[in-house]
Design an enzyme around this catalytic site. Structure first.
Site, PDB file in Angstrom:
ATOM      1  N   SER A   1       0.972  -1.465   0.138  1.00 17.70           N
ATOM      2  CA  SER A   1      -0.197  -0.173   0.230  1.00 17.70           C
ATOM      3  C   SER A   1       1.013   1.623   0.115  1.00 17.70           C
ATOM      4  CB  SER A   1      -0.830  -0.538   1.654  1.00 17.70           C
ATOM      5  OG  SER A   1      -1.935   1.678   0.926  1.00 17.70           O
TER       6      SER A   1
ATOM      7  N   LYS B   1      -4.387  -6.408   3.735  1.00 19.17           N
ATOM      8  CA  LYS B   1      -4.590  -5.133   2.494  1.00 19.17           C
ATOM      9  C   LYS B   1      -6.120  -5.043   2.311  1.00 19.17           C
ATOM     10  CE  LYS B   1      -2.803  -2.393   0.084  1.00 19.17           C
ATOM     11  NZ  LYS B   1      -4.146  -2.017  -1.534  1.00 19.17           N
TER      12      LYS B   1
ATOM     13  N   HIS C   1      -7.149  -3.343   5.093  1.00 24.40           N
ATOM     14  CA  HIS C   1      -6.561  -2.261   4.906  1.00 24.40           C
ATOM     15  C   HIS C   1      -7.629  -1.084   3.752  1.00 24.40           C
ATOM     16  CE1 HIS C   1      -4.405   1.245   2.340  1.00 24.40           C
ATOM     17  NE2 HIS C   1      -3.589   1.024   3.885  1.00 24.40           N
ATOM     18  N   ASN C   2      -8.362  -2.209   2.709  1.00 22.16           N
ATOM     19  CA  ASN C   2      -8.299  -0.505   1.660  1.00 22.16           C
ATOM     20  C   ASN C   2      -9.732  -0.995   2.226  1.00 22.16           C
ATOM     21  OD1 ASN C   2      -5.605  -1.896   0.127  1.00 22.16           O
ATOM     22  ND2 ASN C   2      -7.204  -1.630  -1.104  1.00 22.16           N
TER      23      ASN C   2
ATOM     24  N   GLU D   1     -10.213   1.872   4.589  1.00 21.70           N
ATOM     25  CA  GLU D   1      -9.592   3.253   3.847  1.00 21.70           C
ATOM     26  C   GLU D   1     -11.072   3.378   2.906  1.00 21.70           C
ATOM     27  OE1 GLU D   1      -6.059   2.892   0.539  1.00 21.70           O
ATOM     28  OE2 GLU D   1      -7.342   3.661  -0.888  1.00 21.70           O
TER      29      GLU D   1
END
Ligand code: 2AM
Length: 478
Positions: free
Chosen positions: A131, A185, A188-189, A192
């Site tokens: 990222s 990940k 995480h997105n 976000e």
């Protein structure tokens, strides 16, 4: 063939791959580079060859031969079919114990499948979430590495070196085996998405309810960036809101209001549904993007529902701005608590052993959601590794308690003013749902038992029960 072999190789030299290769080279590693279309390889070496020790190869075979064994080969191509195509070409050229790293944005399910397939051939497959975008790839990303311990022993020293560093700690860790790296990940997105939606709702409230200009809102975000909300996303929000088109129109007003997505938000929500984890903030953020894209429905609704809500009395504008800040912070705590719950659930389901505190640690720098806030999460897990929910950790509980009044005022005012705040509102509903003594879920259980004999449990004694709703309403223990 070059005399000295390269420490590592990277194939796929579009901008992310090129920047990652340059970052690795700049850290003193001899790196073999390759791209399907050779002109990208030549261009990289021509433009940036002086930054480090690159070994360019036109053929995949030449590229593989240029890397020391066990080979570590990073694949940075478009996620999906291209990744499978490159793996299929690579595998026959590799030897036992070699490591293939997929640093693209793969769905973790694909990573699990690929890891199993390569393991059968004696190869290590590592799904690594990277990222930080193009800049991060070049100057220090956050790297979430999946796969075997053995693979990490070979890769860790290189990847930890090129990752962002915060207080001397690299933003890179071995998350766990299999698809663990790409799974975190993905979450995480998802986080976000929620973060950006909350920022967008705050902007909308400040503009539509408080009547501030984009320039003034930029100032508000700059102020917020000096406090607990300090983060990369708040910082760039302040920055982009000052930008104007050549004729002076705020830039945010000349951009079409239909948000796009590449799919990681959707994957996060799909996985959360499978795991039974209510990630309401991420889901609302994902749906809000979808809604924004339904331009025909929006036009139809605008034509029919023309009556505006009655104007609301804002009261003290400065107090409202501060209420929005508190509501944003409380909602953000909820979104992160939910995302961390999902990682815990995914880790349990797949037996990955993900260390949640370590995730907060490696997200402090390099990645898009980097923020001071993550240091607080790291501390919370350091104090209590088996935390039931981040919401109840002392610091976050305090912040949410303090902000609860403001949160309620903002959500109520937004509803009255007709300004949609799906992420603010659903986060508040989640918070209230969690803290409620009794939930109406009891009524749902009764209804399920009535129409489908789905049974229920009682508060006053152990066991599973059914009531004969169609008959004499007698209760039986099942
Ligand atoms: P290209 O330059 O030859 O198009 C992003 O699209 C990167 O993925 C590019 O480096 C691109 O190579 C590479 N890529 C896409 N599909 C590929 C495939 N099927 N095989 C190899 N590389 C591919």
């Amino acid at each position: 063939m070059p005399e000295e072999l390269a420490t590592i190789g990277l194939t796929g030299l579009a901008v992310m791959g090129r920047n990652l290769a340059r970052n690795i080279a700049r850290h003193g590693h001899r790196i073999a580079v390759h791209n399907r279309t050779a002109s990208r390889t030549t261009a990289l070496i021509e433009e940036f060859g002086s930054e480090g020790d690159f070994v360019g190869s036109e053929s995949l075979a030449g590229f593989v031969a240029a890397i020391e064994r066990p080979r570590a080969i990073i694949v940075m191509v478009k996620a999906g079919e291209a990744t499978d195509a490159v793996i299929d070409e690579l595998v026959p050229l590799l030897d036992q114990g070699d490591i293939v790293v997929d640093a693209g944005n793969a769905h973790f399910v694909d990573t699990v499948r690929r890891e199993q397939a390569l393991a059968e051939r004696g190869l290590h497959f590592v799904g690594a979430g990277v990222s930080g975008g193009e800049e991060g790839a070049l100057h220090g990303p956050s790297i979430m590495v999946g796969g075997s311990d053995l693979a990490y022993e070979r890769l860790g020293p290189i990847l930890e070196g090129i990752a962002a560093q915060v207080d001397g700690t690299p933003c890179c860790t071995h998350v766990g085996p299999g698809g663990a790296g790409h799974f975190v990940k993905m979450v995480h997105n998802g986080i976000e998405y929620a973060d950006m939606q909350l920022i967008a709702e705050s902007y909308d409230l400040l503009r539509s309810v408080a009547g501030l200009s984009p320039e003034e809102i930029a100032g508000v975000f700059r102020d917020w960036n000096d406090g607990d909300l300090e983060s990369f996303l708040i910082e760039i929000t302040a920055d982009v809101l000052t930008h104007t088109d050549p004729d002076g129109t705020p830039f945010v007003d000349v951009v079409r209001d239909a948000a796009e997505q590449k799919g990681t938000g959707r994957w996060t929500v799909q996985s959360a549904l499978d795991l039974g984890v209510p990630v309401t903030g991420i889901a609302e953020a994902t749906f809000a993007r979808s809604l924004s894209g339904h331009t025909e429905q929006r036009a139809a609704a605008r034509q029919v529902f023309t009556t505006d809500p009655e104007p609301v009395d804002l009261g003290d504008r400065a107090a409202f701005v501060d209420d929005v800040r508190a509501a944003l912070y409380a909602s953000k705590v909820v979104a992160y608590a939910q995302g961390f719950d999902q990682m815990a659930a995914g880790s349990r389901e797949h037996e990955w052993g993900v260390d949640l505190g370590a995730m907060a640690t490696i997200w402090r720098g390099g990645c898009i959601i980097r923020a001071q806030f993550l240091d607080r999460i790291r501390e919370a897990y350091a104090e209590e590794p088996d935390l039931t929910t981040l919401l109840t950790a002392e610091y976050f509980a305090g912040a949410v308690n303090e902000g609860a009044g403001a949160w309620r005022r903002v959500v109520a005012l937004a509803a009255r003013a007709g300004v949609p705040t799906p992420a603010f509102s659903s986060s508040l509903a989640y918070f209230d749902g969690l803290r409620r003594e009794r939930l109406p879920a009891a009524l749902i259980q009764v209804l399920r038992d009535d129409f489908g004999a789905h049974t229920y449990q009682r508060v006053d004694r152990e066991g599973t029960f059914h009531t004969d709703w169609a008959g004499d309403r007698s209760e039986k223990e099942i």
